[in-house]
Structures are given as C-alpha cells and as structure tokens.
Design a protein around this motif. Sequence first.
Motif: not given
Length: 209
Positions: A154-168
């Motif tokens: 799922s992390l890979r999906v979001l990275g490929k789709a263009g989402y960025r990590q904001e925090g934990l």
Amino acid sequence: RHPGWPAKLGPLRVPAGILAVRPVRLRDAGEWSRVRLRDREHLEMWEPTGIGPWPDRNAFWSWPSQWLALRGLARRGQCLPFTITVDGRFAGQITVGNVIRASLRSAWIGYWVSSDIVRGGVATGAVALVTDHVFDFGGLHRLEATVRPENTPSLRVLGKAGYRQEGLFERYLDVAGGWRDHFCYAVTKEETGDGLVSRLVAKGLAERG
Ligand code: ACO
C-alpha cells in the motif's frame, strides 16, 4: 445530489486488465462476499477491527446493510463508495470517506484489491482515477491516506500514485484488534498538475481506454 456522485470512472488499461470504478451496487453481494471470505488472510490485518466474526461480517447477507449505509452516506455527500472492476468483474473497493466541506474540503481514501489480481497496477490506477475525480468534480482540495508502516504494497501504491508522506500518527486506528501506528500520506489539488492519471500514463504505468 452531491458534487461528483454518482460517477463511473475509467476505463484505464493496467497490467491486470481493463480497470474501471463505479458506485457500489446491491448486486455486488455475491462477488464481494465470495472474495472477502476467501481473502481473509490478505485483508484482515490491514482493516479496521470489526464487530463479530469475519465469516459473519463478510457473509452474503451482510452486504445489503453495508451497501445501504454507504449509499446513505453518499447521498448526504459524506462518502464516495466505489467498486473496482477489472475486465468488467468485481475486483475490490475504493472509498472516499469522512468528507468534510467548508474551508477544509478534505477526506480520507481507502482501498482493497482481490488477492488473485494484485501486483497488476489495479490499486494505483484506482487511486489515481478517484483522486482526479474528487478534485475535478467532487469539490475537494485534499485527500489523506493512512497506512500501517508494515503495509509495503500500500505504501508503494501511494508513492506510485503521487501521494507524499506527511507524518506518523501513533496508535492511530483500531486495526486487526489493536491501536496501530499509521503513516499519513496526502495530496492536494495543486500538486496534481494535469492529474494523477495523466502522470501514470506518462510514466507508462497505465493507458487510457
Ligand atoms: N513486498 C514488496 N512490494 C510488494 C509486495 C511485497 N510483499 N507485494 C506487492 N508489492 C508491490 C508491487 O510489486 C507493486 O509495486 P511495483 O508496481 O513497483 O512492482 C505494489 O506493491 C502494488 O501496486 P498495485 O499493483 O497498483 O496494487 P495492487 O492492485 O496489488 O493493490 C493493495 C495493493 C490494495 C495494497 C492490495 O495488496 C490489498 O488489497 N491489500 C490488502 C488490503 C490493504 O492493505 N489495503 C490498503 C490499506 S491502506 C489504505 O487503504 C490507505
């Protein structure tokens, strides 16, 4: 009627087949239940803790009440509950929920894909289709996705789709029987340029039609 609902999105050609997204239907019951009963191990560790045993919660007869609840939320503009199809067949769900309007205009996005069709670009394509749709037609400005740090696909999906990590978010959600940390990923309309689908197409990860 609320902006962006109901809607049919796609089609998009991804490695798994022809991907499309459409509102959940009462007649999804059979396939929804068959896939979810089979896919318990694939799904349960990533999903909000449910009340009652998995076989009951995912039985054929439990879909109508879930579908009614989702439809009610959709009619009030609080949710966009979609079924994912590949080559016309039920392949999972993607949902935009907790829609807040006014000056926030934000929501969460969540998804799952049938185990027999994973690793074929389905979730990435569906996230891109739905994100573009809610920004262009749903009146939203930001989408947020929360993912357990252990959920590599799922992390890979979001990275490929263009989402960025904001925090934990620590001890954020009651998932699989405990309070689990989640990474928060997000995207705002300004970042999407010509759209996330266009970007996937440019990268050769999907084709329109
Ligand atoms: N280790 C490393 N990478 C992996 C693994 C693994 N075990 N399994 C899959 N991947 C990679 C794939 O290779 C692919 O990346 P790549 O294109 O760079 O090769 C990526 O993860 C998956 O991309 P897609 O094919 O677009 O996604 P897919 O259609 O397979 O669906 C999903 C991914 C939705 C996470 C599916 O595995 C699933 O339903 N899992 C269970 C439920 C779930 O976790 N839902 C998401 C919860 S979080 C949220 O909703 C915001």
